[in-house]
Design a protein around this motif. Structure first.
Motif, short mmCIF file in Angstrom:
data_model
loop_
_atom_site.label_atom_id
_atom_site.label_comp_id
_atom_site.label_asym_id
_atom_site.label_seq_id
_atom_site.Cartn_x
_atom_site.Cartn_y
_atom_site.Cartn_z
N ILE A 61 0.95 -1.11 -0.11
CA ILE A 61 0.07 0.06 0.10
C ILE A 61 1.03 1.19 -0.10
N THR A 62 0.61 2.14 -0.76
CA THR A 62 1.27 3.47 -0.89
C THR A 62 0.51 4.65 -0.63
N VAL A 63 0.81 5.63 -0.01
CA VAL A 63 0.06 6.94 0.32
C VAL A 63 1.13 8.04 0.39
N ALA A 64 0.72 8.98 -0.60
CA ALA A 64 1.65 10.13 -0.62
C ALA A 64 0.67 11.48 -0.35
N PHE A 65 1.27 12.01 0.64
CA PHE A 65 0.49 13.33 1.06
C PHE A 65 -1.10 13.18 1.40
N GLY A 66 -1.27 11.95 1.82
CA GLY A 66 -2.78 11.74 2.14
C GLY A 66 -3.26 11.70 3.46
N VAL A 67 -2.14 11.16 4.18
CA VAL A 67 -2.87 10.65 5.67
C VAL A 67 -3.10 11.74 6.39
N ARG A 68 -2.52 12.91 6.40
CA ARG A 68 -2.86 13.93 7.08
C ARG A 68 -4.34 14.43 6.79
N ASN A 69 -4.65 14.13 5.77
CA ASN A 69 -6.24 14.28 5.34
C ASN A 69 -7.21 13.46 5.73
N PHE A 70 -6.86 12.18 6.36
CA PHE A 70 -7.62 11.14 6.73
C PHE A 70 -8.60 11.82 7.98
N PHE A 71 -9.84 11.38 7.93
CA PHE A 71 -10.81 11.73 9.16
C PHE A 71 -10.40 10.97 10.34
N ASP A 72 -9.88 9.69 10.01
CA ASP A 72 -9.43 8.82 11.30
C ASP A 72 -8.29 8.09 10.97
N ILE A 73 -7.20 8.67 11.19
CA ILE A 73 -5.78 7.96 10.92
C ILE A 73 -5.88 6.38 11.32
N LEU A 74 -6.18 6.09 12.41
CA LEU A 74 -5.82 4.76 13.03
C LEU A 74 -6.64 3.95 12.27
N GLU A 75 -8.04 4.26 12.31
CA GLU A 75 -8.81 3.36 11.46
C GLU A 75 -8.46 3.07 10.18
N GLY A 76 -7.80 4.17 9.26
CA GLY A 76 -7.16 4.22 7.74
C GLY A 76 -6.00 3.11 8.28
N PHE A 77 -5.13 3.04 9.23
CA PHE A 77 -4.01 2.13 9.14
C PHE A 77 -4.53 0.73 9.51
N LYS A 78 -5.56 0.73 10.12
CA LYS A 78 -6.17 -0.70 10.76
C LYS A 78 -6.80 -1.30 9.42
N SER A 79 -7.44 -0.38 8.44
CA SER A 79 -7.93 -1.10 6.97
C SER A 79 -6.81 -1.54 6.40
N PHE A 80 -5.59 -0.73 6.46
CA PHE A 80 -4.49 -1.06 5.40
C PHE A 80 -3.61 -2.31 6.00
N PHE A 81 -3.78 -2.53 7.26
CA PHE A 81 -3.44 -3.75 7.84
C PHE A 81 -4.28 -5.00 7.47
N ARG A 82 -5.56 -4.82 7.42
CA ARG A 82 -6.43 -6.03 7.09
C ARG A 82 -6.39 -6.42 5.50
N VAL A 83 -6.19 -5.55 4.60
CA VAL A 83 -6.24 -5.80 3.21
C VAL A 83 -4.83 -6.16 2.76
N LEU A 84 -3.66 -6.02 3.52
CA LEU A 84 -2.54 -6.46 3.02
C LEU A 84 -2.26 -7.90 3.46
N GLU A 85 -1.63 -8.66 2.71
CA GLU A 85 -0.98 -9.79 2.84
C GLU A 85 -0.07 -10.12 4.09
N LEU A 86 0.31 -11.02 4.60
CA LEU A 86 1.33 -11.40 5.58
C LEU A 86 2.84 -10.86 4.80
N ARG A 87 3.68 -10.14 5.36
CA ARG A 87 4.82 -9.64 4.89
C ARG A 87 4.41 -8.55 4.06
N GLY A 88 3.19 -7.99 3.84
CA GLY A 88 2.85 -6.96 2.83
C GLY A 88 3.30 -5.73 3.56
#
Ligand SMILES: C[S@@+](CC[C@H](N)C(=O)[O-])C[C@H]1O[C@@H](n2cnc3c(N)ncnc32)[C@H](O)[C@@H]1O
Length: 227
Positions: free
Chosen positions: A113-140
């Motif tokens: 997963i890549t994000v450029a200059f996007g994270v500071r705009n998220f309305f809930d950063i922790l939720e965003g990261f949790k959703s990244f974790f979920r959709v990534l494969e192991l070792r992703g």
């Protein structure tokens, strides 16, 4: 208006001028930052990549130029995605209108997963990261490129002057949107004081977190792994 709708309105509004402003205001160095982030990640040509907050797609296109061909771009703003889809280097690849906090893909769908200059705009950063974790494969891996306030006091002063005084003025004239380019310095200042990306990534479950600093510390590249 809540943050999600405010951000959506800003990016829908400036989409047609976004690329010009972005490259002009950064003197083109933003292309280097994206390339360098992908190099630091060691992204493979066989990667299955989701570029979140892809906007007009420059991170996804940089990955494509490195030989990655399984790429999906996701963004909240439909107008940014429309510009992305018109780019010659992309020619109607896959894009999806989606928020980072609720990615509409199955568990373990991507290697990167890549994000450029996007994270500071998220309305809930922790939720965003949790959703990244979920959709990534192991070792992703997730790769985050974001502005930061430089630690060197001289550079910090220059940076603050540029972000708080020069940039809103130029941005306002070219984008014809006063809010868009006052929002940027506001969001960078506020973000740096309150948000610790590595800490939030750890809370979302990520390990092996690397934090790199580029261009006198004005941007950071954070890379983390799902183990
Ligand atoms: C500064 S632009 C960056 C675009 C692109 N990644 C680049 O490098 O030029 C930020 C993008 O984040 C998107 N965005 C903001 N909040 C979002 C969210 N919660 N979920 C998905 N996209 C979001 C905006 O619509 C905008 O296109």
């Amino acid at each position: 208006m809540d943050k999600k709708n405010r951000v959506k309105r800003i990016f829908d509004g400036i989409s047609r001028r976004y690329d010009f402003l972005n490259h002009f205001l950064s003197a083109g160095i933003d292309f280097y930052w994206r390339r360098k982030s992908l190099k630091l990640t060691g992204i493979s040509k066989n990667a299955k990549l989701l570029d979140v907050a892809c906007g007009t797609g420059d991170f996804a296109i940089a990955a494509k130029k490195r030989g990655v061909d399984q790429i999906i771009g996701a963004d909240l703003s439909i107008n940014m995605l429309k510009i992305f889809n018109k780019k010659r280097d992309w020619s109607n690849g896959n894009v999806v209108q989606s928020v980072a906090e609720e990615i509409p893909f199955k568990d373990s769908s991507f290697t990167n997963i890549t994000v450029a200059f996007g994270v500071r705009n998220f309305f809930d950063i922790l939720e965003g990261f949790k959703s990244f974790f979920r959709v990534l494969e192991l070792r992703g891996k997730v790769t985050i490129l974001e502005f930061r306030l430089p630690s060197n006091s001289m550079i910090r002063k220059l940076y603050s002057f540029y972000f708080n005084t020069v940039l809103p003025k130029i941005g306002k004239v070219i984008s014809k949107d006063k809010e868009a380019y006052t929002y940027l310095p506001e969001s960078v200042n506020e973000f740096d004081e309150k948000i610790n990306i590595p800490e939030l990534l750890t809370r979302a479950g990520f390990s092996n977190i690397e934090n790199h600093s580029l261009t006198f510390g004005i941007v950071q590249v954070v890379i983390a792994e799902k183990l």
